[in-house]
Scaffold this motif. Structure first.
Motif, PDB file in Angstrom:
ATOM      1  N   GLY A   1       4.357  -3.266 -11.553  1.00  0.00           N
ATOM      2  CA  GLY A   1       3.034  -3.289 -12.176  1.00  0.00           C
ATOM      3  C   GLY A   1       3.020  -2.503 -13.477  1.00  0.00           C
ATOM      4  N   ASN A   2       1.884  -2.565 -14.203  1.00  0.00           N
ATOM      5  CA  ASN A   2       1.751  -1.741 -15.398  1.00  0.00           C
ATOM      6  C   ASN A   2       0.318  -1.260 -15.583  1.00  0.00           C
ATOM      7  N   GLY A   3      -0.330  -0.949 -14.451  1.00  0.00           N
ATOM      8  CA  GLY A   3      -1.686  -0.387 -14.508  1.00  0.00           C
ATOM      9  C   GLY A   3      -1.655   1.057 -14.962  1.00  0.00           C
ATOM     10  N   PRO A   4      -2.822   1.609 -15.319  1.00  0.00           N
ATOM     11  CA  PRO A   4      -2.889   2.964 -15.870  1.00  0.00           C
ATOM     12  C   PRO A   4      -2.627   4.085 -14.850  1.00  0.00           C
ATOM     13  N   VAL A   5      -2.881   3.823 -13.566  1.00  0.00           N
ATOM     14  CA  VAL A   5      -2.679   4.878 -12.567  1.00  0.00           C
ATOM     15  C   VAL A   5      -1.274   4.748 -11.976  1.00  0.00           C
ATOM     16  N   GLY A   6      -0.484   5.791 -12.144  1.00  0.00           N
ATOM     17  CA  GLY A   6       0.870   5.773 -11.598  1.00  0.00           C
ATOM     18  C   GLY A   6       0.877   6.287 -10.168  1.00  0.00           C
ATOM     19  N   ILE A   7       1.568   5.585  -9.293  1.00  0.00           N
ATOM     20  CA  ILE A   7       1.740   6.071  -7.922  1.00  0.00           C
ATOM     21  C   ILE A   7       3.226   6.228  -7.677  1.00  0.00           C
ATOM     22  N   ALA A   8       3.635   7.437  -7.319  1.00  0.00           N
ATOM     23  CA  ALA A   8       5.041   7.697  -7.014  1.00  0.00           C
ATOM     24  C   ALA A   8       5.184   7.840  -5.506  1.00  0.00           C
ATOM     25  N   CYS A   9       6.159   7.135  -4.938  1.00  0.00           N
ATOM     26  CA  CYS A   9       6.316   7.191  -3.487  1.00  0.00           C
ATOM     27  C   CYS A   9       7.754   6.877  -3.111  1.00  0.00           C
ATOM     28  N   GLY A  10       8.048   6.980  -1.836  1.00  0.00           N
ATOM     29  CA  GLY A  10       9.369   6.662  -1.321  1.00  0.00           C
ATOM     30  C   GLY A  10       9.291   6.568   0.187  1.00  0.00           C
ATOM     31  N   GLY A  11      10.265   5.934   0.810  1.00  0.00           N
ATOM     32  CA  GLY A  11      10.263   5.811   2.268  1.00  0.00           C
ATOM     33  C   GLY A  11       9.092   4.978   2.756  1.00  0.00           C
ATOM     34  N   ILE A  12       8.624   5.276   3.969  1.00  0.00           N
ATOM     35  CA  ILE A  12       7.563   4.468   4.599  1.00  0.00           C
ATOM     36  C   ILE A  12       6.275   4.526   3.785  1.00  0.00           C
ATOM     37  N   SER A  13       6.078   5.598   3.005  1.00  0.00           N
ATOM     38  CA  SER A  13       4.847   5.722   2.212  1.00  0.00           C
ATOM     39  C   SER A  13       4.688   4.548   1.253  1.00  0.00           C
ATOM     40  N   TYR A  14       5.820   3.982   0.817  1.00  0.00           N
ATOM     41  CA  TYR A  14       5.771   2.821  -0.075  1.00  0.00           C
ATOM     42  C   TYR A  14       5.005   1.675   0.589  1.00  0.00           C
ATOM     43  N   SER A  15       5.237   1.437   1.875  1.00  0.00           N
ATOM     44  CA  SER A  15       4.551   0.338   2.556  1.00  0.00           C
ATOM     45  C   SER A  15       3.057   0.640   2.705  1.00  0.00           C
ATOM     46  N   TYR A  16       2.729   1.925   2.893  1.00  0.00           N
ATOM     47  CA  TYR A  16       1.307   2.292   2.985  1.00  0.00           C
ATOM     48  C   TYR A  16       0.615   2.080   1.637  1.00  0.00           C
ATOM     49  N   VAL A  17       1.314   2.426   0.558  1.00  0.00           N
ATOM     50  CA  VAL A  17       0.744   2.234  -0.777  1.00  0.00           C
ATOM     51  C   VAL A  17       0.513   0.735  -1.023  1.00  0.00           C
ATOM     52  N   LYS A  18       1.520  -0.089  -0.703  1.00  0.00           N
ATOM     53  CA  LYS A  18       1.390  -1.532  -0.925  1.00  0.00           C
ATOM     54  C   LYS A  18       0.182  -2.090  -0.180  1.00  0.00           C
ATOM     55  N   GLU A  19      -0.004  -1.606   1.051  1.00  0.00           N
ATOM     56  CA  GLU A  19      -1.120  -2.110   1.852  1.00  0.00           C
ATOM     57  C   GLU A  19      -2.454  -1.606   1.284  1.00  0.00           C
ATOM     58  N   ALA A  20      -2.465  -0.362   0.852  1.00  0.00           N
ATOM     59  CA  ALA A  20      -3.717   0.245   0.389  1.00  0.00           C
ATOM     60  C   ALA A  20      -4.207  -0.368  -0.931  1.00  0.00           C
ATOM     61  N   ILE A  21      -3.293  -0.768  -1.810  1.00  0.00           N
ATOM     62  CA  ILE A  21      -3.743  -1.268  -3.125  1.00  0.00           C
ATOM     63  C   ILE A  21      -3.788  -2.793  -3.187  1.00  0.00           C
ATOM     64  N   ARG A  22      -3.575  -3.436  -2.049  1.00  0.00           N
ATOM     65  CA  ARG A  22      -3.570  -4.911  -2.038  1.00  0.00           C
ATOM     66  C   ARG A  22      -4.867  -5.459  -2.633  1.00  0.00           C
ATOM     67  N   GLY A  23      -4.734  -6.378  -3.567  1.00  0.00           N
ATOM     68  CA  GLY A  23      -5.907  -6.963  -4.216  1.00  0.00           C
ATOM     69  C   GLY A  23      -6.354  -6.181  -5.446  1.00  0.00           C
ATOM     70  N   HIS A  24      -5.803  -4.973  -5.641  1.00  0.00           N
ATOM     71  CA  HIS A  24      -6.176  -4.145  -6.797  1.00  0.00           C
ATOM     72  C   HIS A  24      -4.928  -3.752  -7.580  1.00  0.00           C
ATOM     73  N   GLU A  25      -3.871  -4.546  -7.469  1.00  0.00           N
ATOM     74  CA  GLU A  25      -2.571  -4.178  -8.034  1.00  0.00           C
ATOM     75  C   GLU A  25      -2.631  -3.926  -9.543  1.00  0.00           C
ATOM     76  N   ASP A  26      -3.569  -4.597 -10.255  1.00  0.00           N
ATOM     77  CA  ASP A  26      -3.631  -4.484 -11.717  1.00  0.00           C
ATOM     78  C   ASP A  26      -3.903  -3.052 -12.195  1.00  0.00           C
TER      79      ASP A  26
END
Lengths: 200, 612
Positions: free
Chosen positions: B227-252
């Motif tokens: 992505g290239n939205g203004p808010v950066g999210i840094a993650c790793g491990g299982i947290s990555y899957s939680y982030v993907k689920e949490a921002i679904r539909g708002h990826e921009d």
């Protein structure tokens, strides 16, 4: 199932009831249909008579193996109190599939806590869009093993159609996961579980 | 072919696909299934062993890697503490064949004593580290880790966490072939023998290679920016899957950086990520590892943006416990105002909700440990005593009504802590008797040196070995006392009584814990003696031998005294409110589906009401 749709099923019970195998069977049924599947399970210390939870998610684009609150299409409660404890996961109008048989914890026997499975069953009755209650003793007696409860619950799940999986999908999963000598008994349990739904 | 594989099974299949030749480890939740899967799917020429502990396993793997074989050692995070002696050193020496150290962390923790973070250990030890975020990614990561290890002649840590280890996903599994035999060990004292001078040169090497490896990791395909939205999210491990689920539909709105190689930190990638962001939120379990690495780079970049990086250091994300998609989503909304479709607040419990069962883990019905604990408790009676516990199923002896675990620290600690307690309280009037309970697998893993210490240093203590002939808590793995190896060979079992005798323990009794009278007599006699004494309570794990014929309560004889329930706390015993005594007290009832027929309750019942 549309491209972005994810179906989620939470299985809960007490260590030793076979929730892990049930979640594997549901996942295998989805895979046999060409869908992706993810599960997450409680393994280890909690299995010794503790509360256990399995998450199963199927679909094309599953992000996390864990179901967020209010997102489970189905809760399969292997024990009434455990189902009540996890009700926050059920989405509005979701399906409840419950075993009526309570397992009293030691804390209740010692009088440190109160718990009546009957009360939980009554309370749960209107908590979902629909609620199927299964008497496991009948099925266990007919099939000749206490270990078939999990497969019966999977049969009921198929009959509700809540995960988009049919009885024949489940049968295919049993053929993949079960030892041949246990297959016939489990096929019977699957059908008896399904009949609990159609009989309602 | 597609298979439903657990994260740990995926690591095992990935290791086999990478041509692993020697595999060692010690069981520990959530890591145990890797080694078991390799043993099960062994194409024929892979050597697999359950080592006596993690230090032994790491040294076996290091030796194999010195000979040019690809080797794997598996453990949980607590086990890395045990293995840290060889692990810290083997990095200085380096390896010839690829060596992967698979370590499972346990955020929560769900079945561990600590929430330690192996990524931080890797940085401390200067060992390159790969991280796992899903079973399918773990399958690839273990193969990449082997290639990286061999290319750079360094051991590599592969880190995973419970929700990845025990999650399943459908994975395409390739056909597994036998690997080529390794070249063998080539003598070279300047390479394989660690001395202070060599260690100094090695330190310069392992610390000095950091920038080059970091640059390589910045190009690694597992580290991603999406992505290239203004808010950066840094993650790793299982947290990555939680982030993907949490921002679904708002990826921009977001740019998501996933770190799959925490050490050396992929600095170039992180710089690129930070320069494009207005604000950064870090989501990771355990330590603020990625967050600290970003803060460090932020300093290097001399950026000047208020509240730029938020995470654990700013109190935005909880310091301990597991994360979830719900928690990630709620933090994002709080920080950025961007909502997602997940409901963030835990639904309130309904006012009319019935009382829910309280279900802590307990000893199984029919578990022989229950008899051992109860016999000691009854034999000691009101005399002062301290009960040292240890790591295994028998930690569950802490539960009411047994209440027989006063201390529990780490593997084997019960034995040696009993000695410290004894020495500290020697002059005390009415000094308590110090007991140490240890299981058979733990006895071999880390109990023996403690007993040598006790004999040598003249301790006064009673060792209780709860020998159920298996490593029960982690799923019934074999150990040296059982006479069978992970390769399925029958071998001479190491006899616990003979080990104790050889060490110099003069008082050793072996009893059946299901026989209450015999067990209590052994405890009473042992208490009359002095010095280091041992009682071996020997009876197989009920989960292995299976239940016997269930007992039942004869309602004509039951007086409703509840002794069976209140004394031993077996899950199969419950009060039956539908069957009352004349005084209106509920009689006891046995749940047929749970009773294993061990007969302990029948020996406790004063009215002989529990019968076959």
């Amino acid at each position: 199932m549309s491209e972005n749709e994810v179906k989620s099923c939470l299985l809960c019970g007490v260590g030793g009831q076979g929730t892990v195998l049930a979640s594997r069977i549901i996942a295998a049924a989805a895979m046999a249909k060409g869908l992706h599947a993810r599960t997450a399970e409680t393994i280890g210390m909690a299995q010794r008579g503790g509360s256990v939870v399995s998450h199963v998610r199927i679909g094309e684009t599953i992000a996390s193996p864990m179901i967020p609150w209010g997102r489970a299409d189905v809760i399969i409660g292997f024990e009434p109190g455990e189902a009540a404890a996890n009700i926050k996961y059920l989405r509005e109008g979701g399906v409840l599939i419950l075993s009526s048989r309570q397992v009293k914890p030691v804390t209740a026997a010692l009088g440190q806590s109160g718990y009546e499975g009957e009360e939980c069953l009554k309370w749960l009755a209107d908590k979902g869009g629909s609620c199927v209650v299964i008497d496991p003793d009948k099925i266990i007696e007919a099939c000749g093993s206490p270990k078939v409860l999990n497969v019966a619950m999977a049969g009921a799940l198929a009959a509700t159609g809540a995960m988009g999986l049919s009885i024949s999908d489940m049968e295919e999963a049993l053929r993949i996961r079960m030892k041949p000598k246990l297959l016939e008994m489990n096929m019977k349990a699957l059908r008896m579980g399904a009949e609990c739904v159609t009989e309602r | 072919m597609k298979e439903l594989l657990m994260g740990n099974e995926a690591v095992a299949m990935g290791a086999l696909a990478a041509g692993v030749q020697v595999v060692a480890g010690y069981p520990g939740t959530p890591s145990s299934e890797v080694l078991e899967t390799i043993a099960k799917r062994n194409p024929g020429h892979v050597y697999v062993e359950w080592s006596v502990n993690e230090k032994a396993g790491a040294e076996v793997a290091a030796g194999a890697a010195y000979a040019g074989a690809r080797s794997l050692v598996t453990m949980k995070q607590m086990g890395l503490n045990v293995a840290s002696d060889p692990v810290m050193c083997v990095n200085y020496i380096g390896v010839k064949g690829g060596m992967v150290i698979y370590v499972c962390d346990d955020p929560g923790p769900i079945s561990s004593q600590t929430e330690q973070d192996t990524r931080s250990f890797a940085r401390y030890a200067h060992i390159p580290c790969f991280d796992c975020d899903s079973p399918e990614q773990a399958f690839q990561a273990v193969q990449d880790a082997f290639a990286f290890s061999e290319e750079h002649e360094t051991p590599v840590i592969l880190r995973s966490t419970t929700r990845v280890c025990h999650a399943c996903a459908d994975i395409d599994v390739p056909e597994i072939r036998n690997p080529e035999p390794p070249e063998g060990f080539v003598k070279d004292t300047s390479r394989w023998v660690i001395f202070p001078k060599l260690a100094y040169q090695a330190k310069l090497k392992v610390a000095g290679r950091e920038p080059a490896l970091a640059a390589e990791f910045s190009e690694y395909k597992g580290n991603t920016i999406e992505g290239n939205g203004p808010v950066g999210i840094a993650c790793g491990g299982i947290s990555y899957s939680y982030v993907k689920e949490a921002i679904r539909g708002h990826e921009d709105s977001f740019t998501v950086m996933k770190i799959a190689t925490p050490y050396p930190f992929p600095t170039d990638l992180a710089r690129q990520f930070m320069l494009g962001a207005d604000k950064i939120i870090c989501f990771e379990e355990l330590d603020p590892y990625i967050e600290d690495a970003l803060i460090y780079e932020y300093g290097n970049l001399s950026l000047d943006i208020d509240n730029f990086i938020e995470g654990k250091r700013t109190g935005t994300v909880r310091l301990g416990g597991e994360l979830s998609a719900v928690e990630v989503g709620s933090v994002i909304e709080k920080v950025t105002g961007i909502g997602t479709s997940i409901s963030y607040d835990e639904p309130e419990a309904a006012e009319d909700a019935p009382e829910l069962p309280v279900r802590p883990p307990v000893l199984c019905a029919g578990c022989p440990h229950r008899g051992a604990f109860y016999a000691v408790k009854k034999a000691v009676g009101k005399r002062p005593a301290i009960y040292g516990g240890d790591i295994g199923c028998y930690t569950l002896g802490n539960a009411a009504p047994l209440d027989m675990v006063d201390t529990c620290l780490c593997m084997g600690a019960g034995i040696t802590m009993a000695q410290g307690l004894d020495h500290a309280m020697r002059e005390q009037e009415d000094k308590p008797t110090c007991f140490a309970f240890v299981g058979d697998s733990t006895f071999f893993a880390s109990g023996i040196t403690g007993i040598v210490n006790a004999v040598y240093n003249q301790s006064d203590m009673i060792l209780c070995v709860l020998d159920n002939s298996t490593t029960a808590m982690t799923g019934h793995q074999p150990h040296p006392g059982m006479g069978v190896t992970m390769m399925g060979e029958k071998v001479e079992p190491v006899d616990i009584a003979k080990v104790l005798e050889g060490i110099g323990v003069r008082s050793i009794r072996t009893v059946d814990p299901q026989n209450l009278e015999e067990s209590m007599k052994a405890v009473s006699e042992t208490m009359e003696e002095e010095g280091v004494r041992a009682i071996i309570f020997k009876s197989p794990c009920v989960a292995l031998v299976g239940p016997g014929e269930p007992l039942r309560v004869d309602p004509d004889k039951c007086v409703g005294c509840m002794m069976c329930i209140n004394e031993i706390g077996c899950t199969a015993l419950i009060p039956d409110s539908s069957s009352l005594t004349e005084k209106g007290r509920p009689k006891a009832m046995i749940d047929k589906a749970l009773c294993a027929g061990c007969g302990l309750c029948a020996q406790v019942c004063p009215a002989d009401a529990i019968v076959k």
